[in-house]
Design a protein around this motif. Sequence first.
Motif, PDB file in Angstrom:
ATOM      1  N   ALA A 103       0.825  -1.215   0.000  1.00 45.75           N
ATOM      2  CA  ALA A 103       0.000   0.000   0.000  1.00 45.75           C
ATOM      3  C   ALA A 103       0.857   1.262   0.000  1.00 45.75           C
ATOM      4  N   LEU A 104       2.092   1.153   0.490  1.00 50.11           N
ATOM      5  CA  LEU A 104       3.008   2.291   0.505  1.00 50.11           C
ATOM      6  C   LEU A 104       3.897   2.314  -0.734  1.00 50.11           C
ATOM      7  N   GLU A 105       4.201   1.138  -1.257  1.00 49.96           N
ATOM      8  CA  GLU A 105       5.049   1.059  -2.449  1.00 49.96           C
ATOM      9  C   GLU A 105       4.356   1.687  -3.660  1.00 49.96           C
ATOM     10  N   VAL A 106       3.038   1.523  -3.759  1.00 55.96           N
ATOM     11  CA  VAL A 106       2.321   2.061  -4.924  1.00 55.96           C
ATOM     12  C   VAL A 106       2.310   3.592  -4.932  1.00 55.96           C
ATOM     13  N   ILE A 107       2.552   4.208  -3.778  1.00 57.42           N
ATOM     14  CA  ILE A 107       2.647   5.674  -3.748  1.00 57.42           C
ATOM     15  C   ILE A 107       4.106   6.119  -3.670  1.00 57.42           C
ATOM     16  N   GLU A 108       5.023   5.147  -3.904  1.00 51.73           N
ATOM     17  CA  GLU A 108       6.457   5.403  -4.008  1.00 51.73           C
ATOM     18  C   GLU A 108       7.035   6.017  -2.733  1.00 51.73           C
ATOM     19  N   GLU A 109       6.605   5.473  -1.605  1.00 47.06           N
ATOM     20  CA  GLU A 109       7.165   5.883  -0.328  1.00 47.06           C
ATOM     21  C   GLU A 109       8.585   5.349  -0.210  1.00 47.06           C
ATOM     22  N   GLU A 110       9.435   6.026   0.532  1.00 45.28           N
ATOM     23  CA  GLU A 110      10.824   5.604   0.691  1.00 45.28           C
ATOM     24  C   GLU A 110      10.908   4.334   1.542  1.00 45.28           C
TER      25      GLU A 110
END
Length: 228
Positions: A103-110
């Motif tokens: 869920a965080l990878e799809v918004i390109e979180e570090e």
Amino acid sequence: MIEMKDVWKAYPNNVKAINGINFQVDKGEFVYIVGPSGAGKSTFIKLIYREEKPSKGEIFVDNTNIAKIKERHVPFLRRRIGVVFQDFRLLQQLNVYENIAYALEVIEEERDVIKRKVMDVLDIVQLKNKARAFPSELSGGEQQRVAIARAIVNQPEVLIADEPTGNLDPETAWEIMDVLDEINHRGTTILMATHNKDIVNTIKKRVIAIESGRIVRDEVRGNYGYET
């Protein structure tokens, strides 16, 4: 926080699912959505996270009229609204950590932020020791905890739970309610559709009852009000 103004929803087959609903939920509330099967509860909930669009009326989430936002803006809306389903909807090929991190990878979180946030929510749902387990290795209650962790990892303002205890045994259902109550106490607004009479009558919250697409009852610390 959430407001519907004269909201109607009719499907192409001319079935009217929502008929002129007006309601408001304040920040930090916990609200049960109850009513008989086919009453319009699922449509009501889907309208709030823009799975469905109203045929008429306005729906505001934090002063944004989501009935009018463009499709390309819907993913940004859903970062502010977490959703938990009855059937968990976990990715079977990913482990617990990976399911939540996705869920965080799809918004390109570090990467370091992802690790911190995932471990924080695993702590909230008490599953740090299951981070490397796969969904098939978990009980139903554990899978629902993972689904809740995934839904709140973006720190949404609103969490929508659609029958989150529907597939669980009574003891596990109470455990899931403890988790939801903790999330609510941390400031997240929660709307929960449920048929669980015992939970609604024991853990007193605001109750909105929907019948034939209309709100027929809106009570502070209400009861379930239907036979099960």
